[in-house]
Design a protein around this motif. Structure first.
Motif, PDB file in Angstrom:
ATOM      1  N   SER A  55       0.929  -1.250   0.025  1.00 54.29           N
ATOM      2  CA  SER A  55       0.014  -0.190  -0.051  1.00 54.29           C
ATOM      3  C   SER A  55       0.990   1.196  -0.063  1.00 54.29           C
ATOM      4  N   ASP A  56       0.744   2.036  -1.096  1.00 55.25           N
ATOM      5  CA  ASP A  56       1.546   3.360  -1.233  1.00 55.25           C
ATOM      6  C   ASP A  56       1.365   4.387  -0.319  1.00 55.25           C
ATOM      7  N   VAL A  57      -0.071   4.351   0.011  1.00 54.06           N
ATOM      8  CA  VAL A  57      -0.576   5.225   1.072  1.00 54.06           C
ATOM      9  C   VAL A  57      -0.224   5.137   2.171  1.00 54.06           C
ATOM     10  N   LEU A  58      -0.418   3.804   2.661  1.00 55.99           N
ATOM     11  CA  LEU A  58      -0.075   3.612   4.105  1.00 55.99           C
ATOM     12  C   LEU A  58       1.450   3.216   4.486  1.00 55.99           C
ATOM     13  N   GLU A  59       2.066   2.868   3.284  1.00 52.98           N
ATOM     14  CA  GLU A  59       3.565   2.711   3.334  1.00 52.98           C
ATOM     15  C   GLU A  59       3.767   1.409   4.038  1.00 52.98           C
ATOM     16  N   ARG A  60       2.961   0.353   3.961  1.00 56.12           N
ATOM     17  CA  ARG A  60       3.225  -0.821   4.436  1.00 56.12           C
ATOM     18  C   ARG A  60       2.643  -1.936   3.601  1.00 56.12           C
ATOM     19  N   SER A  61       3.047  -3.044   3.953  1.00 56.06           N
ATOM     20  CA  SER A  61       2.754  -4.165   3.027  1.00 56.06           C
ATOM     21  C   SER A  61       1.444  -4.918   3.714  1.00 56.06           C
ATOM     22  N   LEU A  95      -2.882  -1.451  -5.151  1.00 58.54           N
ATOM     23  CA  LEU A  95      -4.025  -1.880  -4.243  1.00 58.54           C
ATOM     24  C   LEU A  95      -5.100  -0.679  -3.769  1.00 58.54           C
ATOM     25  N   ASP A  96      -4.224   0.509  -3.490  1.00 61.88           N
ATOM     26  CA  ASP A  96      -5.022   1.682  -3.094  1.00 61.88           C
ATOM     27  C   ASP A  96      -6.123   2.182  -3.956  1.00 61.88           C
ATOM     28  N   ASN A  97      -5.493   2.442  -5.310  1.00 64.99           N
ATOM     29  CA  ASN A  97      -6.553   2.667  -6.257  1.00 64.99           C
ATOM     30  C   ASN A  97      -7.655   1.665  -6.549  1.00 64.99           C
ATOM     31  N   TRP A  98      -7.455   0.315  -6.443  1.00 60.13           N
ATOM     32  CA  TRP A  98      -8.420  -0.736  -6.508  1.00 60.13           C
ATOM     33  C   TRP A  98      -9.284  -0.664  -5.280  1.00 60.13           C
ATOM     34  N   LEU A  99      -8.914  -0.502  -3.913  1.00 62.49           N
ATOM     35  CA  LEU A  99      -9.936  -0.492  -2.820  1.00 62.49           C
ATOM     36  C   LEU A  99     -10.805   0.765  -2.965  1.00 62.49           C
ATOM     37  N   VAL A 100     -10.152   2.104  -3.532  1.00 59.40           N
ATOM     38  CA  VAL A 100     -10.986   2.991  -3.505  1.00 59.40           C
ATOM     39  C   VAL A 100     -12.000   2.903  -4.410  1.00 59.40           C
ATOM     40  N   LYS A 101     -12.008   2.277  -5.535  1.00 64.33           N
ATOM     41  CA  LYS A 101     -12.906   2.167  -6.680  1.00 64.33           C
ATOM     42  C   LYS A 101     -14.001   0.998  -6.527  1.00 64.33           C
ATOM     43  N   LEU A 125     -15.932  -6.587  -0.778  1.00 68.75           N
ATOM     44  CA  LEU A 125     -14.688  -6.622   0.211  1.00 68.75           C
ATOM     45  C   LEU A 125     -14.944  -7.574   1.327  1.00 68.75           C
ATOM     46  N   SER A 126     -13.917  -8.165   1.745  1.00 69.73           N
ATOM     47  CA  SER A 126     -13.790  -8.549   2.941  1.00 69.73           C
ATOM     48  C   SER A 126     -13.775  -7.801   4.065  1.00 69.73           C
ATOM     49  N   LEU A 127     -14.204  -8.317   5.557  1.00 65.43           N
ATOM     50  CA  LEU A 127     -13.740  -7.212   6.456  1.00 65.43           C
ATOM     51  C   LEU A 127     -12.589  -6.821   6.623  1.00 65.43           C
ATOM     52  N   ARG A 128     -11.321  -7.352   6.422  1.00 66.89           N
ATOM     53  CA  ARG A 128     -10.240  -6.810   6.582  1.00 66.89           C
ATOM     54  C   ARG A 128      -9.859  -5.991   5.376  1.00 66.89           C
ATOM     55  N   ALA A 129     -10.511  -6.221   4.163  1.00 63.64           N
ATOM     56  CA  ALA A 129     -10.183  -5.247   3.061  1.00 63.64           C
ATOM     57  C   ALA A 129     -11.106  -3.997   3.347  1.00 63.64           C
ATOM     58  N   ARG A 130     -12.268  -4.082   3.968  1.00 62.54           N
ATOM     59  CA  ARG A 130     -13.209  -2.766   4.399  1.00 62.54           C
ATOM     60  C   ARG A 130     -12.454  -2.234   5.099  1.00 62.54           C
ATOM     61  N   ARG A 131     -11.645  -2.502   6.174  1.00 55.47           N
ATOM     62  CA  ARG A 131     -10.802  -1.680   7.066  1.00 55.47           C
ATOM     63  C   ARG A 131      -9.726  -1.191   6.550  1.00 55.47           C
ATOM     64  N   LEU A 132      -8.969  -2.039   5.766  1.00 53.96           N
ATOM     65  CA  LEU A 132      -7.926  -1.352   4.924  1.00 53.96           C
ATOM     66  C   LEU A 132      -8.310  -0.303   4.037  1.00 53.96           C
ATOM     67  N   LYS A 133      -9.384  -0.153   3.418  1.00 57.49           N
ATOM     68  CA  LYS A 133      -9.986   0.841   2.630  1.00 57.49           C
ATOM     69  C   LYS A 133     -10.322   1.735   3.311  1.00 57.49           C
ATOM     70  N   ARG A 134     -11.013   1.769   4.534  1.00 62.03           N
ATOM     71  CA  ARG A 134     -11.172   2.879   5.397  1.00 62.03           C
ATOM     72  C   ARG A 134      -9.747   3.599   5.681  1.00 62.03           C
ATOM     73  N   ASP A 135      -8.737   2.738   6.210  1.00 58.53           N
ATOM     74  CA  ASP A 135      -7.437   3.804   6.417  1.00 58.53           C
ATOM     75  C   ASP A 135      -6.961   4.267   5.331  1.00 58.53           C
ATOM     76  N   VAL A 136      -6.967   3.765   4.288  1.00 57.63           N
ATOM     77  CA  VAL A 136      -6.342   4.380   2.961  1.00 57.63           C
ATOM     78  C   VAL A 136      -7.103   5.591   2.505  1.00 57.63           C
ATOM     79  N   VAL A 137      -8.726   5.566   2.712  1.00 55.07           N
ATOM     80  CA  VAL A 137      -9.323   6.791   2.625  1.00 55.07           C
ATOM     81  C   VAL A 137      -8.814   7.766   3.556  1.00 55.07           C
ATOM     82  N   LYS A 138      -8.837   7.471   4.677  1.00 51.86           N
ATOM     83  CA  LYS A 138      -8.480   8.420   5.874  1.00 51.86           C
ATOM     84  C   LYS A 138      -7.259   9.122   5.606  1.00 51.86           C
TER      85      LYS A 138
END
Length: 101
Positions: free
Chosen positions: A40-46, A65-71, A77-90
């Protein structure tokens, strides 16, 4: 562990084996799931996810990954992916407001 892609929601499908004599027996078609580590480029972690190969191609096609999650909509999405998307958008919104000011 269920056989469902964490990004696309692709799961198992049910169908028939059909013999030469046209006998039909139930069978399942499983998605080609792989354990991958995506950056994840925005979160700077894998992030480790269980993704289908179709989903992995889609992530690369959308530019990471970041662009995919936002779109993608949350219902796929799974629960883990939804949490990841929330962090990326934030994180994206905080960096955009910091650069605008």
């Amino acid at each position: 562990m269920s056989r469902i892609c964490e990004l696309t929601g692709k799961g198992r499908q049910v169908g028939n084996n059909v013999s030469h004599a046209n006998n039909k027996t139930k069978r399942t078609f499983l998605p080609n799931l792989q354990n991958v580590t995506l950056m994840s480029d925005v979160l700077e972690r894998s992030v480790r996810l269980r993704v289908s190969t179709h989903g992995l191609r889609s992530v690369e096609h959308n530019g990471g990954l970041d662009n995919w999650l936002v779109k993608t909509s949350d219902d796929k999405l799974s629960l883990r992916a939804r949490r990841l998307k929330r962090d990326v958008v934030k994180k994206r919104s905080t960096t955009e407001t910091a650069t605008a000011a």
